[in-house]
Design a protein around this motif. Structure first.
Motif, PDB file in Angstrom:
ATOM      1  N   GLU A 110       0.831  -1.188   0.000  1.00 58.98           N
ATOM      2  CA  GLU A 110       0.000   0.000   0.000  1.00 58.98           C
ATOM      3  C   GLU A 110       0.872   1.247   0.000  1.00 58.98           C
ATOM      4  O   GLU A 110       1.949   1.293   0.597  1.00 58.98           O
ATOM      5  N   SER A 111       0.426   2.292  -0.697  1.00 58.28           N
ATOM      6  CA  SER A 111       1.144   3.554  -0.718  1.00 58.28           C
ATOM      7  C   SER A 111       0.303   4.620  -0.042  1.00 58.28           C
ATOM      8  O   SER A 111      -0.914   4.506   0.051  1.00 58.28           O
TER       9      SER A 111
ATOM     10  N   ARG B  99      -6.506  -0.948  -9.378  1.00 55.11           N
ATOM     11  CA  ARG B  99      -5.281  -1.385  -8.710  1.00 55.11           C
ATOM     12  C   ARG B  99      -4.660  -0.245  -7.908  1.00 55.11           C
ATOM     13  O   ARG B  99      -4.301  -0.415  -6.733  1.00 55.11           O
TER      14      ARG B  99
ATOM     15  N   GLU C 254      -6.860   0.740  -4.853  1.00 54.35           N
ATOM     16  CA  GLU C 254      -6.821  -0.223  -3.750  1.00 54.35           C
ATOM     17  C   GLU C 254      -5.510  -0.161  -2.976  1.00 54.35           C
ATOM     18  O   GLU C 254      -5.451  -0.577  -1.821  1.00 54.35           O
ATOM     19  N   GLU C 255      -4.443   0.350  -3.601  1.00 58.63           N
ATOM     20  CA  GLU C 255      -3.139   0.424  -2.948  1.00 58.63           C
ATOM     21  C   GLU C 255      -2.914   1.735  -2.210  1.00 58.63           C
ATOM     22  O   GLU C 255      -1.875   1.925  -1.576  1.00 58.63           O
TER      23      GLU C 255
END
Length: 511
Positions: free
Chosen positions: A2-3, A68, A71-72
């Motif tokens: 995750e960011s 994508r 979600e990160e």
């Protein structure tokens, strides 16, 4: 992984359907928004947090990439789109991709409900959506006409602020090929000029009245906005027109000055694995320098909220596999910090200070800090100041194979190459053919170029390995050409696009 933050900038300027006119201004607006976000004096986003998806062809791939990234993201998620907006027969807004057909927008375009789904699924605490396209205002207000659905709930998502360009047809300059779309151009102009009398940090709700009045005065379509919860007050940009006031400052200027003095006084360490290994997993701010006899030049400024050591190790590995640069000429300095770095953003203070001195770091906003952004960006043409263009990958990098028989499957070879190469080697999702094809290695140590030749020859003409300036791709495709490609491998054929790069590392020119 995750960011913390992610800005997803989507711009579509070219379309295959002749019913949809190309929009060169969309490309200009896309890059204007990127420059605005990454400006350390304004929005201050780190380059590696800004994902530019230029001219995506298919809506499905675009939706997957958007989901994508959403979600990160755990901190701030910003989604920006510029291009054609089309209304389907059901009244839904569809964002047009390159392959979208005007007659079937719901089947070939990106319906806004899919964007809404990405927002709902994202753990981001702050979510911002900016749509610069025709009919974008429909998602806020909805229309009550016959056969048209009410879309007001499309933006009714907790923690989301939405800014749209027009309820009906948006405005695009018809002749000026260098101009952006009117909405984005005015938005950028306002942020760059600042707003006198507004707070030191501008939220989009502070910008909106000026944006609306400016567009209205010019006879252009008026924007709309909608926000939920406290996201409306999210600081989008520094207000450059702010002249000070009597309000409380979280960081008094004397503290900022002291921080800059202490950071500047920190020793420089050689950028080596040995130096990095001595560091603990500290959060903080760090600088990369190029050392010379006369002076030290700051190349890059960044922060890491978890471990400076891990990030420096990634930088060293990346630099070691590049042409026209030597890690032995580089050093780093750092300062351990105990504050919440996502709030204070100390790297912005350093960048603003260096910029004011005319010493803007060469590698900030050049793509240096980026990780693999995915297939959507493979076809983006890089500018001359891009890190990957200045320092393309080294195809002479040695790869060692510690296997007893020197016999491997194609899949085993790709896995080994991915672990050994100091740059991205991205392959097609696992294909059964890769497990069936076997090849014999002539020796235990090969240059990357030689390994790619062997792999391509074993797989045959149905596969293509494309070495670009920043990464290597292997897909089941034929004759695909990419901007900024160095060399292609397909079957027994090797085609060199950049002989000067291959010559720099002593590789034969097979063009």
């Amino acid at each position: 992984m995750e960011s913390d933050d992610a800005a997803v900038l989507i711009g579509v300027s070219g379309y295959r359907d002749p019913s949809l006119l190309d929009v060169p201004a969309a490309r200009n607006s896309l890059h204007a928004m990127r420059r605005l976000l990454t400006s350390p004096e304004l929005c201050g986003w780190s380059e590696d947090r800004v994902h530019v998806l230029e001219d995506p062809a298919g809506a499905t791939d675009l939706a997957l990439e958007l989901h994508r990234l959403a979600e990160e993201t755990t901190g701030t998620l910003l989604i920006y789109f510029v291009g054609h907006g089309i209304v389907s027969k059901s009244g839904a807004l569809c964002l047009a991709a390159g392959d979208t057909q005007l007659r079937y927008p719901d089947l070939t375009g990106l319906e806004y409900d899919k964007v809404r789904s990405a927002l709902l699924d994202s753990p981001a605490q702050v979510k911002l959506v900016i749509l610069d396209c025709c009919y974008s205002g429909r998602i806020i207000h909805g229309l009550a006409g016959a056969g048209e659905s009410q879309l007001v709930d499309s933006t009714d998502i907790r923690g989301v602020y939405t800014l749209t360009a027009a309820d009906q047809v948006a405005h695009v300059p018809s002749r000026d090929e260098t101009a952006g779309t009117s909405f984005t151009q005015v938005l950028c102009d306002i942020v760059r000029s600042g707003i006198p009398g507004a707070p030191p940090a501008l939220a989009l709700t502070d910008i909106y009245p000026k944006l609306k009045s400016t567009l209205k005065a010019r006879g252009l379509p008026e924007p709309n906005q909608r926000g939920t919860d406290t996201v409306e007050s999210y600081p989008f940009s520094r207000n450059v027109a702010y002249t000070g006031g009597t309000g409380f400052r979280l960081l008094p200027q004397e503290h900022v000055d002291r921080f800059l003095r202490i950071l500047a006084a920190q020793p420089h360490h050689d950028l080596t694995a040995e130096s990095i290994e001595t560091l603990e997993d500290w959060p903080g701010v760090y600088l990369l320098h190029r050392e010379s006899r006369d002076a030290s030049q700051v190349l890059y400024v960044a922060r890491n909220d978890r471990s400076i050591a891990v990030r420096l190790g990634q930088h060293l590995r990346k630099i070691s596999g590049r042409c026209y640069i030597d890690a032995s000429d580089l050093s780093f300095s750092y300062l351990k910090l105990d504050d919440d770095l996502s709030v204070l953003a100390p790297e912005r203070l350093v960048l603003q200070h260096l910029h004011a001195q005319g010493r803007s770091p060469l590698w900030n906003n050049s793509g240096f800090g980026n990780n693999d952004a995915g297939r959507m960006r493979d076809s983006r043409r890089r500018g001359g100041d891009d890190f990957d263009v200045l320092h393309p990958i080294d195809l002479s990098w040695p790869v060692r194979f510690d296997v007893p028989t020197l016999k491997v499957t194609a899949y085993e070879m790709t896995v080994h190459l991915r672990s050994q190469l100091p740059y991205v080697f991205r392959i097609e999702a696992r294909d059964a053919e890769l497990d069936r094809v076997q090849l014999t290695l002539p020796e235990s140590s090969l240059r990357a170029d030689r390994a790619f030749r062997l792999l391509a020859a074993a797989l045959g003409d149905s596969w293509q390995i494309s070495a670009l300036v920043g990464q290597v791709l292997m897909y089941r495709e034929q004759g695909k050409r990419y901007p900024n490609a160095i060399r292609y491998y397909a079957g027994m054929q090797t085609v060199t696009e950049m002989p000067e790069v291959c010559k720099a590392v002593g590789l034969p020119d097979d063009s």
